[in-house]
Design an enzyme around this catalytic site. Structure first.
Site, PDB file in Angstrom:
ATOM      1  N   TYR A  41      43.249 -47.772  22.321  1.00  0.00           N
ATOM      2  CA  TYR A  41      44.057 -46.551  22.204  1.00  0.00           C
ATOM      3  C   TYR A  41      44.617 -46.145  23.573  1.00  0.00           C
ATOM      4  CZ  TYR A  41      42.206 -45.204  17.534  1.00  0.00           C
ATOM      5  OH  TYR A  41      41.889 -45.134  16.200  1.00  0.00           O
ATOM      6  N   GLY A  42      43.898 -46.519  24.621  1.00  0.00           N
ATOM      7  CA  GLY A  42      44.166 -45.987  25.962  1.00  0.00           C
ATOM      8  C   GLY A  42      45.535 -46.263  26.533  1.00  0.00           C
ATOM      9  N   CYS A  72      35.493 -40.771  21.106  1.00  0.00           N
ATOM     10  CA  CYS A  72      36.486 -41.457  21.929  1.00  0.00           C
ATOM     11  C   CYS A  72      37.152 -40.419  22.829  1.00  0.00           C
ATOM     12  CB  CYS A  72      37.505 -42.095  20.988  1.00  0.00           C
ATOM     13  SG  CYS A  72      38.923 -42.826  21.803  1.00  0.00           S
ATOM     14  N   CYS A 183      35.027 -42.872  29.243  1.00  0.00           N
ATOM     15  CA  CYS A 183      35.379 -43.691  28.078  1.00  0.00           C
ATOM     16  C   CYS A 183      34.069 -44.163  27.467  1.00  0.00           C
ATOM     17  CB  CYS A 183      36.226 -44.887  28.522  1.00  0.00           C
ATOM     18  SG  CYS A 183      36.518 -46.103  27.214  1.00  0.00           S
TER      19      CYS A 183
END
Ligand code: DGL
Length: 258
Positions: A41-42, A72, A183
């Site tokens: 997703y980052g 997350c 994270c």
């Protein structure tokens, strides 16, 4: 109340939260979604992260989850406000532990390792601005490649050591005494990180505080599962496979199209 606790992440990262949560709450049923089809997703846009997060929450709502944990940092920092406006279930997120690090640093230098979109997010920067004292310097580093490597499950500690050195040595040279892991995937790298950083640098990982927060929330809402039946932990993934290094035998692991 025996409705499950719903949890999601882009992959295995949130399992680091579930690992502790299942011990803290031994009666609770849990449903975990690993959206590894869309991982990482980052590096996605804010809108993409938001729509993936909404999709995951809607799927968890189909399981009648009594609470949803956004396990997350990237999804939390980019979407939690909108998720709370859209989804009718209480939502708990996880954010980098900036505040404790800022309050306790003696060298006045803090390192933060997180994804690109977490570091860019409004929520992260607001938290930073609200808590930063004038004389504290924050050294940010994007953890390029780390999530993908962890998800792949094929890299050795040596591989991670090599890449983490590139990220951490510049921070060590800035005299940091706190390293914030922003994270949930990075929890699995703590051993390698400890081998690189000197002993005086403390690692701030948010696994324990978030779990305590989940427990307190369920307790205050009076929705803890007090029943004595054997509980069930379901893990669903939607990619080709889920790196199984981090999976406990207690979990029921299945593919799900979501
Ligand atoms: N575990 C997610 C986080 O905490 C991973 C992000 C990603 O998929 O890039 O930020």
């Amino acid at each position: 109340m025996d409705n499950p606790i719903g949890i999601f992440d882009s992959g295995i990262g949130g399992l680091s939260i579930l690992e502790k949560l299942k011990e803290l709450l031994p009666n609770e049923n849990m449903v975990y979604l690993a959206d590894n089809l869309n991982c990482p997703y980052g590096s996605k846009s804010k809108n993409e992260i938001l729509s993936l997060s909404i999709k995951n929450c809607k799927k968890l709502s189909e399981f009648n989850c009594k609470v949803i944990i956004v396990a997350c940092n990237t999804a939390t920092t980019n979407s939690i406000k909108r998720l709370r406006e859209t989804i009718q279930v209480p939502i708990i997120g996880v954010e980098p532990g900036l505040k404790p690090a800022i309050m306790q640093t003696e060298t006045k230098n803090i390192g933060v390792l997180a994804t690109e979109k977490t570091l860019e997010s409004k929520l992260f920067n607001n938290t930073l601005n609200e808590n930063t004292l004038n004389n504290v310097k924050i050294h940010e580093q994007i953890g390029f490649k780390l999530v993908k490597m962890l998800e792949g499950g094929n890299n050795s500690k040596k591989d991670f050591n090599k890449i983490l050195k590139l990220y951490l040595i510049p921070m060590i040279n800035k005299n940091i005494d706190y390293l914030v892991l922003g994270c949930t995937h990075y929890h699995y790298l703590i051993d390698v990180i400890k081998n690189i950083i000197p002993e005086n640098i403390r690692i701030v990982d948010t696994i324990s505080p978030i779990n305590q927060h989940i427990y307190n929330t369920l307790k205050s809402k009076n929705i803890l599962n007090k029943g004595g039946k054997k509980r069930n932990i379901e893990i669903f993934f939607n990619g080709k496979r889920l790196a199984n290094k981090y999976l406990d035998k207690e979990y029921n692991l299945n593919y799900l199209n979501f």
